[in-house]
Motif scaffolding. Structure first.
Motif, PDB file in Angstrom:
ATOM      1  N   GLY A 196       3.474  -9.884   9.582  1.00 47.23           N
ATOM      2  CA  GLY A 196       4.197  -8.919   8.766  1.00 47.23           C
ATOM      3  C   GLY A 196       5.139  -8.060   9.601  1.00 47.23           C
ATOM      4  O   GLY A 196       6.294  -7.850   9.227  1.00 47.23           O
ATOM      5  N   VAL A 197       4.682  -7.579  10.726  1.00 49.67           N
ATOM      6  CA  VAL A 197       5.529  -6.699  11.540  1.00 49.67           C
ATOM      7  C   VAL A 197       6.700  -7.501  12.118  1.00 49.67           C
ATOM      8  O   VAL A 197       7.830  -7.016  12.193  1.00 49.67           O
ATOM      9  CB  VAL A 197       4.713  -5.969  12.641  1.00 49.67           C
ATOM     10  N   GLU A 198       6.437  -8.752  12.461  1.00 51.35           N
ATOM     11  CA  GLU A 198       7.494  -9.625  12.974  1.00 51.35           C
ATOM     12  C   GLU A 198       8.586  -9.805  11.925  1.00 51.35           C
ATOM     13  O   GLU A 198       9.772  -9.660  12.197  1.00 51.35           O
ATOM     14  CB  GLU A 198       6.885 -11.006  13.294  1.00 51.35           C
ATOM     15  N   ARG A 199       8.139 -10.125  10.717  1.00 51.53           N
ATOM     16  CA  ARG A 199       9.097 -10.358   9.645  1.00 51.53           C
ATOM     17  C   ARG A 199       9.838  -9.067   9.269  1.00 51.53           C
ATOM     18  O   ARG A 199      11.043  -9.067   9.056  1.00 51.53           O
ATOM     19  CB  ARG A 199       8.363 -10.898   8.408  1.00 51.53           C
ATOM     20  N   ALA A 200       9.088  -7.970   9.218  1.00 51.25           N
ATOM     21  CA  ALA A 200       9.683  -6.685   8.827  1.00 51.25           C
ATOM     22  C   ALA A 200      10.799  -6.297   9.794  1.00 51.25           C
ATOM     23  O   ALA A 200      11.835  -5.779   9.386  1.00 51.25           O
ATOM     24  CB  ALA A 200       8.609  -5.609   8.788  1.00 51.25           C
ATOM     25  N   ILE A 201      10.583  -6.564  11.079  1.00 48.76           N
ATOM     26  CA  ILE A 201      11.599  -6.198  12.062  1.00 48.76           C
ATOM     27  C   ILE A 201      12.776  -7.170  11.988  1.00 48.76           C
ATOM     28  O   ILE A 201      13.931  -6.775  12.008  1.00 48.76           O
ATOM     29  CB  ILE A 201      10.986  -6.145  13.476  1.00 48.76           C
ATOM     30  N   ARG A 202      12.480  -8.438  11.821  1.00 47.52           N
ATOM     31  CA  ARG A 202      13.541  -9.445  11.769  1.00 47.52           C
ATOM     32  C   ARG A 202      14.451  -9.226  10.563  1.00 47.52           C
ATOM     33  O   ARG A 202      15.657  -9.298  10.661  1.00 47.52           O
ATOM     34  CB  ARG A 202      12.948 -10.855  11.749  1.00 47.52           C
ATOM     35  N   TYR A 203      13.857  -8.935   9.417  1.00 48.75           N
ATOM     36  CA  TYR A 203      14.655  -8.808   8.190  1.00 48.75           C
ATOM     37  C   TYR A 203      14.881  -7.358   7.787  1.00 48.75           C
ATOM     38  O   TYR A 203      15.321  -7.099   6.678  1.00 48.75           O
ATOM     39  CB  TYR A 203      13.982  -9.577   7.050  1.00 48.75           C
ATOM     40  N   ARG A 204      14.538  -6.421   8.666  1.00 50.88           N
ATOM     41  CA  ARG A 204      14.701  -4.991   8.360  1.00 50.88           C
ATOM     42  C   ARG A 204      14.016  -4.656   7.037  1.00 50.88           C
ATOM     43  O   ARG A 204      14.586  -3.963   6.195  1.00 50.88           O
ATOM     44  CB  ARG A 204      16.184  -4.597   8.299  1.00 50.88           C
ATOM     45  N   ASP A 205      12.837  -5.204   6.849  1.00 49.99           N
ATOM     46  CA  ASP A 205      12.088  -5.008   5.610  1.00 49.99           C
ATOM     47  C   ASP A 205      11.195  -3.771   5.786  1.00 49.99           C
ATOM     48  O   ASP A 205      10.065  -3.857   6.251  1.00 49.99           O
ATOM     49  CB  ASP A 205      11.250  -6.268   5.334  1.00 49.99           C
ATOM     50  N   LEU A 206      11.757  -2.611   5.407  1.00 47.44           N
ATOM     51  CA  LEU A 206      11.035  -1.359   5.629  1.00 47.44           C
ATOM     52  C   LEU A 206       9.772  -1.274   4.787  1.00 47.44           C
ATOM     53  O   LEU A 206       8.770  -0.706   5.210  1.00 47.44           O
ATOM     54  CB  LEU A 206      11.938  -0.168   5.309  1.00 47.44           C
TER      55      LEU A 206
END
Lengths: 353, 325
Positions: B233-243
């Protein structure tokens, strides 16, 4: 074992299938890994389990790779091809053919398993129905879903031991508590309050209540017939080129309806195995015709019921609303469901092997 | 205050070179080594976005964290080397800074060098701001400057972990999944965190957590399995700027941590955070602070933040640190 990871295949704009070649390798690997870590087993230990097929295959692969011995108690669902593969991996396969008075073939298998356990001093029983490492094994799958898809709104899948659905849903809900969970069962399975009777659709449903099934996980429950699931499996093959087993067909028919009805939700459905084991059954028209399982079209929607016993004889659904079994059925329900099986089997309705 | 304003102009980073003090007359060694005074500043953090334990591909257990960097908190270390003599540190309780200076000198092959280490800054200890990591990061870099050497971020991480056993990860100029007791990078998470507006509070003003006095959290196997999902989740959130996802991950990590180091009023603060439309909360997993994470692109951001200040005040919290990533 990386080749057994699920492939995420988009089927509709808001529907993704998690396609496993053999999903049960997840619990097989994890249960054995945890047992090894806890010191319950070591190299060359004897592992025993009751399985109608896929858990056996998963265990056989892991045992072969990690050097454990394996005995599997199975039934007619373990076809000669599967048996040959299991034996090739060094597994001893025991087939049980007479269902128990209560609890059907599952119970008969467990009785035979107990006999083997009494004979073998040092062994370890995986016990996929009650071992918490079965649902616990789906952490990496939940991670794959979140990593690839981000938020998931609905998870649809078939329920047998409760492992994959309860495990995956629990991990996902830690992050997304609002996740909807839709379980797919079959008629004659006690899991969600049907009365136990012989079932033609295998790989989902159960004649006993696994501890790993946490009913409060489910928002919605569907029951499908064998004929519907088989036709859905064939349609899935023709329309998507995914060659899967009948539990995938069952999950797909429910999930695609759910996805159509909830266009703004992201739906994931679980396809637990590939189709090779079912070439002579699900994929064989003459088998379907001679077993009265041939169906021309799928119902467009399920019959909506508010009592499991009102479900059927065709695809039916019920709002389970995250209730416990007792809340839905009453505290006597489990006994009654299983008692019924005794009468059914006494009347000679047991499946032939 | 100069450092403070300087820090604001850095949108991402971890450290920067403060003016390299030309310092006292340079000391020449017979090995042509030129010694100078080294001064470096490191930012700190406001707890962690995520902290836990996973099993790697070989099923080895690895503890990890992802810091929530805070540029308003800083530590500056000045190292004035001297030939021979001992290493002294001011203030004298900054033993970890002293240790990192010793280790860094050894790293450069100068174990017999002495000197004066001065630590200044604005970070309260024992709160989860990573004060000792900030001291150590600045200390290691100050030594490198003083002896004319250089250190990679990975080398700094190794030295800092060696000096303080468990460290935070803001010595990296990028986002990493950091094995904080090994000094190793487990995964690259991206070049920078997405922009977050943060209100930081101390949930226990009188409380002090000394990391090494607490045994590391003993996660059960379910939590360890679940951390895979948080890492994904943190990987994806940072990659896609998913706050939204980043907030959920941080909140989930905070909830797990409640079992090991509970924050007072945690549920009240979570409810409050929800009412003012945060994306989630993050805590110090070895400290007392909590961060409310806001989406800076929310058009109602300032209204919500004003409301948050008011609500916090009714809970008796009036010391709020506002910063952004």
């Amino acid at each position: 074992m990386g080749c057994y990871q699920a492939q995420l295949v988009p089927l509709e704009q808001n529907l993704v299938a998690a396609v496993f070649p053999l999903m049960k390798i997840y619990p097989a690997e994890f249960c054995l890994r945890q047992a090894r870590e806890a010191g319950w087993i070591e190299s060359q230990s004897l592992i025993v389990e009751s399985s109608s097929g896929n858990m056996a295959m998963g265990l056989a692969i892991v045992c072969s790779l990690r050097g454990y011995r394996l005995v599997i108690v199975s039934d007619y669902a373990c076809d000669p091809m599967l048996r040959r593969r299991l034996e090739d991996l060094g597994t001893r396969v025991e087939i049980v053919s007479i269902p128990a008075a209560t609890g059907g073939l599952q119970c008969a298998r467990l009785t035979r398993l107990e006999e083997i356990r009494a004979q073998e001093k040092d062994h370890w029983w995986v016990n996929q129905y009650d071992n918490p490492c079965n649902p616990g094994a789906y952490g990496s799958f939940a991670a794959q879903l979140v990593g690839s898809l981000g938020r998931v709104d609905c998870l649809v899948g078939t329920v047998g031991s409760g492992g994959s659905m309860c495990g995956t849903a629990t991990y996902l809900r830690n992050l997304y508590p609002e996740l909807k969970v839709v379980g797919v069962d079959t008629f004659g399975s006690v899991l969600f309050g049907q009365l136990d009777r012989p079932r033609k659709l295998r790989g989902l449903g159960n004649s006993i209540f696994p501890k790993n099934l946490d009913h409060t996980v489910f928002d919605e429950v569907h029951w499908v017939t064998a004929a519907e699931a088989f036709l859905a499996t064939r349609l899935l093959h023709r329309k998507t080129a995914l060659f899967c087993g009948p539990t995938s067909g069952a999950a797909w028919m429910v999930a695609s309806l759910w996805a159509r009805q909830h266009a703004s939700s992201k739906v994931v459905c679980i396809f637990p195995d590939d189709g090779y084991r079912y070439v002579d059954t699900v994929y064989d028209d003459s088998y379907l015709a001679s077993n009265d399982l041939y169906l021309q079209t799928l119902p467009t929607a399920p019959l909506e019921v508010d009592d499991p016993l009102a479900a059927g004889p065709v695809w039916s659904s019920m709002q389970w609303s995250r209730r416990s079994f007792d809340d839905v059925i009453g505290s006597q329900g489990k006994q009654i469901s299983q008692q019924f099986s005794k009468e059914t089997y006494d009347h000679g309705l047991a499946p032939s092997s | 205050m100069d450092n403070l304003s300087a820090s604001r102009s850095f949108s991402q980073f971890t450290l920067w070179r403060a003016q390299q003090v030309p310092a006292a007359p340079c000391v020449a060694l017979d090995t042509d080594l030129i010694l100078a005074t080294g001064t470096r500043t490191s930012i700190a953090q406001h707890g962690e976005l995520l902290q836990g334990q996973i099993q790697d591909h070989e099923h080895r257990y690895r503890r990890f964290l992802v810091s929530l960097p805070c540029a308003r908190l800083y530590s500056t270390v000045t190292f004035v080397p001297s030939l021979g003599g001992s290493l002294t540190v001011e203030p004298s309780h900054k033993i970890k800074a002293q240790r990192v200076v010793r280790l860094t000198l050894e790293r450069f092959g100068l174990p017999h060098l002495g000197g004066l280490i001065t630590v200044t800054g604005n970070i309260t200890e024992g709160k989860g701001y990573g004060s000792s990591t900030a001291d150590c990061v600045a200390g290691a870099l100050a030594v490198a400057d003083a002896v004319g050497g250089s250190l990679t971020e990975e080398e700094v991480a190794q030295l800092v972990v060696a000096a303080e056993i468990a460290s935070d990860n803001f010595m990296f100029n990028r986002v990493v999944l950091f094995a904080h007791r090994e000094g190793a990078v487990l995964a690259e998470l991206g070049s920078r965190l997405p922009k977050l507006e943060v209100l930081g509070i101390d949930t226990d003003v009188t409380g002090v957590v000394r990391t090494l006095e607490y045994p590391p959290a003993t996660y059960d196997w379910r939590q360890i399995q679940y951390f895979q999902t948080l890492v994904a989740g943190v990987e994806r959130a940072i990659r896609y700027r998913d706050l939204a996802l980043l907030g959920r991950v941080a909140t989930s990590s905070a909830i797990i941590n409640q079992r090991f180091l509970p924050k007072p009023m945690f549920s009240e603060l979570c409810r409050l955070a929800e009412c003012v439309n945060t994306v989630g909360v993050a805590v110090a997993h070895s400290g007392t602070v909590l961060s409310m994470l806001f989406d800076p692109s929310d058009p109602r951001l300032e209204i919500n933040i004003r409301q948050a200040y008011l609500d916090l005040e009714t809970l008796g919290i009036d010391n709020v640190l506002r910063f952004h990533t």
